[in-house]
Structures are given as structure tokens and as C-alpha cells.
Design a protein around this motif. Sequence first.
Motif, PDB file in Angstrom:
ATOM      1  N   ILE A   1     -12.743  12.178  -1.716  1.00 43.58           N
ATOM      2  CA  ILE A   1     -11.525  11.514  -2.175  1.00 43.58           C
ATOM      3  C   ILE A   1     -11.212  12.012  -3.585  1.00 43.58           C
ATOM      4  O   ILE A   1     -12.049  11.903  -4.485  1.00 43.58           O
ATOM      5  CB  ILE A   1     -11.683   9.990  -2.185  1.00 43.58           C
ATOM      6  CG1 ILE A   1     -12.032   9.463  -0.790  1.00 43.58           C
ATOM      7  CG2 ILE A   1     -10.418   9.313  -2.715  1.00 43.58           C
ATOM      8  CD1 ILE A   1     -10.966   9.682   0.244  1.00 43.58           C
ATOM      9  N   ILE A   2     -10.022  12.564  -3.793  1.00 41.95           N
ATOM     10  CA  ILE A   2      -9.687  13.145  -5.093  1.00 41.95           C
ATOM     11  C   ILE A   2      -8.642  12.334  -5.849  1.00 41.95           C
ATOM     12  O   ILE A   2      -8.415  12.579  -7.038  1.00 41.95           O
ATOM     13  CB  ILE A   2      -9.183  14.595  -4.939  1.00 41.95           C
ATOM     14  CG1 ILE A   2      -7.913  14.634  -4.070  1.00 41.95           C
ATOM     15  CG2 ILE A   2     -10.276  15.496  -4.374  1.00 41.95           C
ATOM     16  CD1 ILE A   2      -7.192  15.958  -4.121  1.00 41.95           C
ATOM     17  N   GLN A   3      -7.998  11.370  -5.181  1.00 44.99           N
ATOM     18  CA  GLN A   3      -6.922  10.626  -5.837  1.00 44.99           C
ATOM     19  C   GLN A   3      -6.680   9.324  -5.102  1.00 44.99           C
ATOM     20  O   GLN A   3      -6.932   9.219  -3.893  1.00 44.99           O
ATOM     21  CB  GLN A   3      -5.637  11.467  -5.854  1.00 44.99           C
ATOM     22  CG  GLN A   3      -4.533  10.941  -6.740  1.00 44.99           C
ATOM     23  CD  GLN A   3      -3.329  11.892  -6.749  1.00 44.99           C
ATOM     24  OE1 GLN A   3      -3.277  12.872  -6.013  1.00 44.99           O
ATOM     25  NE2 GLN A   3      -2.350  11.602  -7.589  1.00 44.99           N
ATOM     26  N   GLU A   4      -6.211   8.317  -5.829  1.00 44.61           N
ATOM     27  CA  GLU A   4      -5.846   7.044  -5.218  1.00 44.61           C
ATOM     28  C   GLU A   4      -4.454   6.647  -5.689  1.00 44.61           C
ATOM     29  O   GLU A   4      -4.193   6.565  -6.887  1.00 44.61           O
ATOM     30  CB  GLU A   4      -6.852   5.954  -5.575  1.00 44.61           C
ATOM     31  CG  GLU A   4      -6.559   4.633  -4.880  1.00 44.61           C
ATOM     32  CD  GLU A   4      -7.616   3.575  -5.153  1.00 44.61           C
ATOM     33  OE1 GLU A   4      -7.638   2.562  -4.439  1.00 44.61           O
ATOM     34  OE2 GLU A   4      -8.411   3.779  -6.101  1.00 44.61           O
ATOM     35  N   LEU A   5      -3.553   6.443  -4.729  1.00 47.74           N
ATOM     36  CA  LEU A   5      -2.200   5.983  -5.033  1.00 47.74           C
ATOM     37  C   LEU A   5      -2.209   4.469  -4.861  1.00 47.74           C
ATOM     38  O   LEU A   5      -2.248   3.954  -3.744  1.00 47.74           O
ATOM     39  CB  LEU A   5      -1.189   6.644  -4.091  1.00 47.74           C
ATOM     40  CG  LEU A   5      -1.239   8.176  -4.039  1.00 47.74           C
ATOM     41  CD1 LEU A   5      -0.233   8.705  -3.021  1.00 47.74           C
ATOM     42  CD2 LEU A   5      -0.980   8.778  -5.413  1.00 47.74           C
ATOM     43  N   LYS A   6      -2.176   3.746  -5.969  1.00 50.61           N
ATOM     44  CA  LYS A   6      -2.409   2.314  -5.945  1.00 50.61           C
ATOM     45  C   LYS A   6      -1.145   1.526  -5.605  1.00 50.61           C
ATOM     46  O   LYS A   6      -0.038   2.033  -5.646  1.00 50.61           O
ATOM     47  CB  LYS A   6      -2.980   1.864  -7.290  1.00 50.61           C
ATOM     48  CG  LYS A   6      -4.354   2.465  -7.578  1.00 50.61           C
ATOM     49  CD  LYS A   6      -4.935   1.931  -8.879  1.00 50.61           C
ATOM     50  CE  LYS A   6      -6.329   2.515  -9.112  1.00 50.61           C
ATOM     51  NZ  LYS A   6      -6.939   1.991 -10.366  1.00 50.61           N
ATOM     52  N   LYS A   7      -1.381   0.264  -5.250  1.00 52.17           N
ATOM     53  CA  LYS A   7      -0.318  -0.681  -4.877  1.00 52.17           C
ATOM     54  C   LYS A   7       0.515  -0.159  -3.710  1.00 52.17           C
ATOM     55  O   LYS A   7       1.731  -0.303  -3.682  1.00 52.17           O
ATOM     56  CB  LYS A   7       0.573  -1.000  -6.081  1.00 52.17           C
ATOM     57  CG  LYS A   7      -0.170  -1.699  -7.214  1.00 52.17           C
ATOM     58  CD  LYS A   7       0.754  -2.058  -8.360  1.00 52.17           C
ATOM     59  CE  LYS A   7      -0.009  -2.765  -9.470  1.00 52.17           C
ATOM     60  NZ  LYS A   7       0.870  -3.124 -10.602  1.00 52.17           N
ATOM     61  N   LEU A   8      -0.161   0.468  -2.762  1.00 57.78           N
ATOM     62  CA  LEU A   8       0.514   0.967  -1.558  1.00 57.78           C
ATOM     63  C   LEU A   8      -0.210   0.504  -0.298  1.00 57.78           C
ATOM     64  O   LEU A   8      -0.212   1.185   0.715  1.00 57.78           O
ATOM     65  CB  LEU A   8       0.596   2.498  -1.589  1.00 57.78           C
ATOM     66  CG  LEU A   8       1.611   3.085  -2.565  1.00 57.78           C
ATOM     67  CD1 LEU A   8       1.448   4.594  -2.660  1.00 57.78           C
ATOM     68  CD2 LEU A   8       3.041   2.748  -2.165  1.00 57.78           C
ATOM     69  N   GLY A   9      -0.855  -0.655  -0.373  1.00 59.60           N
ATOM     70  CA  GLY A   9      -1.575  -1.173   0.781  1.00 59.60           C
ATOM     71  C   GLY A   9      -0.663  -1.437   1.957  1.00 59.60           C
ATOM     72  O   GLY A   9       0.491  -1.822   1.797  1.00 59.60           O
ATOM     73  N   ASN A  10      -1.184  -1.199   3.168  1.00 60.26           N
ATOM     74  CA  ASN A  10      -0.452  -1.440   4.421  1.00 60.26           C
ATOM     75  C   ASN A  10       0.813  -0.592   4.550  1.00 60.26           C
ATOM     76  O   ASN A  10       1.753  -0.968   5.258  1.00 60.26           O
ATOM     77  CB  ASN A  10      -0.084  -2.922   4.567  1.00 60.26           C
ATOM     78  CG  ASN A  10      -1.299  -3.819   4.586  1.00 60.26           C
ATOM     79  OD1 ASN A  10      -2.175  -3.668   5.434  1.00 60.26           O
ATOM     80  ND2 ASN A  10      -1.378  -4.736   3.638  1.00 60.26           N
ATOM     81  N   ALA A  11       0.842   0.531   3.871  1.00 59.63           N
ATOM     82  CA  ALA A  11       2.031   1.384   3.916  1.00 59.63           C
ATOM     83  C   ALA A  11       2.086   2.186   5.205  1.00 59.63           C
ATOM     84  O   ALA A  11       1.069   2.432   5.856  1.00 59.63           O
ATOM     85  CB  ALA A  11       2.038   2.326   2.717  1.00 59.63           C
ATOM     86  N   LYS A  12       3.300   2.587   5.556  1.00 58.52           N
ATOM     87  CA  LYS A  12       3.516   3.586   6.610  1.00 58.52           C
ATOM     88  C   LYS A  12       4.042   4.835   5.915  1.00 58.52           C
ATOM     89  O   LYS A  12       4.877   4.742   5.016  1.00 58.52           O
ATOM     90  CB  LYS A  12       4.494   3.069   7.658  1.00 58.52           C
ATOM     91  CG  LYS A  12       4.018   1.830   8.388  1.00 58.52           C
ATOM     92  CD  LYS A  12       5.079   1.327   9.358  1.00 58.52           C
ATOM     93  CE  LYS A  12       4.624   0.040  10.024  1.00 58.52           C
ATOM     94  NZ  LYS A  12       4.508  -1.074   9.051  1.00 58.52           N
ATOM     95  N   THR A  13       3.567   5.993   6.344  1.00 58.86           N
ATOM     96  CA  THR A  13       3.875   7.212   5.605  1.00 58.86           C
ATOM     97  C   THR A  13       4.593   8.244   6.462  1.00 58.86           C
ATOM     98  O   THR A  13       4.514   8.222   7.693  1.00 58.86           O
ATOM     99  CB  THR A  13       2.594   7.848   5.036  1.00 58.86           C
ATOM    100  OG1 THR A  13       1.735   8.234   6.131  1.00 58.86           O
ATOM    101  CG2 THR A  13       1.850   6.881   4.135  1.00 58.86           C
TER     102      THR A  13
END
Length: 327
Positions: free
Chosen positions: A43-55
Motif C-alpha cells: 500500500i503506497i497511499q491512502e485517500l481518506k474520507k472516501l469510505g464506502n465509495a464507488k469508483t
Amino acid sequence: MILNQGVRILNEVLNMNSSPDDRYIYCVTEKSIKVYDSKEKEIIQELKKLGNAKTAISKDGHFLGCVRPMNGCVQVTIYDIKEKNKEVLKKIIHGEDSTIFPCFSYDGRYMIVCNGEVQDKVWSIDTLNGKNECIYQCDEKTIVTNIDSNEFGILLSVCNGSSLVPQSYHVYFENVKSKPKVIQFNIQNIKDEFYYRCGERLFFVTHWLEKSKALIMYEARGWAEAFQIVDFEENDKITPKIFYEIPYSMNSGIRLSKNKKYAACIASVFNEEKRKVEQRVYVFDTYTGEKIFSRLMNVVWDVNFLNEKEELLISGDVAEIVSFTSE
């Protein structure tokens, strides 16, 4: 068939998507999106405050688009993949979140999102200036069940979810700014076989295959799903037919591989001996319905394809990359 189980990425992953070259895998959890580097295997990065997202990822690999529920609305966030996932846009769109995954227009200019109180509005978000516009709204009797785009245009599946009256149809846009064209079903020519398998209610989702050809999945009676391939350039009305079936009921939609040759789904089957419903990951040929891969699962929430390899991204209690073809 040889099953090549590859790497286990994370626990409790809800869904996954990959960059066009499969280098980066975006793993959605309840709190964030974690970016997994398949080359470095970490894991190289975490995009926060995006829980339960659809991408969704644009076809040119430029943008990562995320949609997540937020206090009765949806938050749309777009990242520039080529700039180390730099945030370039964030919008709040009023209306409840939906179960539909977003997509990008073929040129990558617009992100297309569905939401609303009953999954009834489709929005375009301009990646250049952030302007959002409602490009389609259903009436009170219908809902959107899928959105898809390719070089031929944008296609919406619109269904009457509560009535046996045939009021389901497709909506086609040549591009985001063009006038929508409603493509009805030809109910008069439906054969008895279709009525027997699917009933009078047309509940369906449609995905583009190649150019103007598309795959329609009809909700069928019993433990099976029915499929049809149609050409929207040649038909002003679609006569529902069954081209093939798969021997399972689906508790999710289908995902298509990059070359559109394969479809993957989470399938349900009733185990007579154990007297319970079991889940499995199932892959089949989109043109024939032939089974390619089937695997019984313990906990599974989503399945997707890598782009360059014949491998699956399986999201569940454990996230995995798995080959679905034999050596």
C-alpha cells in the motif's frame, strides 16, 4: 482449469478498481481508499474520507472518480492519476446515494453519476470546470438500473420496478450534450418462451460490448438469469429474446472485462443438501454464456477485472487477485 491464486491485498475490502496498466489497484474500505502498488506489492497511499465509495477510472487513465454517501447527499471527488492521485475536484450533489457505479464519458471529459431518492437522476460533472448538470430524470414510476458509455455514446437502463405494465426502456445519448433518445421495447413481438422465463415485468441492466452492440441481462424467474445481445444502431425498438442463460441468480450486477469477452458476477445458488443459499464468483463468455470460471466463496461483496491480465479482483473478507483462465 487451474486456479492461480495470487496475492492477498487487504482485509474487509468492499470493491476494487485498477489503473489501465494494472500497476495501481484502488481498494475501497469503510473509511478510505487504499492504493496498492502491484509492482512493489504494498500500500503506497491512502485517500481518506472516501469510505464506502464507488469508483470509476477514465478510459485514458487520467482520472479516478469517486462517489460516496454523505449526509443524505453524494460527494463526488475526482483525482488526477498521472499526478500521484492529486485531488482536482470535489462536489456535493443533492439526493441519496445509489447502488450504481459511476462512469466517465468516452473522452474522459465528464463523469456520469446516478443518484436521487429512488435512483432516478443522472448527472454529468465536467472535469475541467466542475459544473454539474442533470442530464436525465425518471418519472415517478421508473428507476435507473445502469449507466454505461463507450465511443458510440451513453446508455441508460431504465426500469419500472413496481409494476407488471411494460414501461421499461433504454435512454441513449450520442454525447453528454446531445438530446436523449428513448428506445422502447417491442412488447407485441415477445415470444411465449420469454414470458415464461422472465414474466411481464422487464427488469434489466445493459452494458456496451463493442461500438453499438450491447449485452442485456434480464431478471428471470427462479435460479437463472437471461441474456440478449442487441445492436442499437440497427434497432429503433428492442424485441426481448433469450440468447442464453446462466444457471444462477445474481445478487449483484455484472462487470465486463476490458476486451468485453468476459463477464463476472456474484452468483447465488441454493444448496439442496445443506438447505442454504451459497455465493460464488462466476465468469462467463459474454457472447455464448459458456462458463469460464466458478469458485465458491465464504464472504464476497464485489468482483472486477484487471485490464491487461486475465485475472479477477475479488473483494470480500479478504481481497484477492485470482486468475480465471487455465495456463
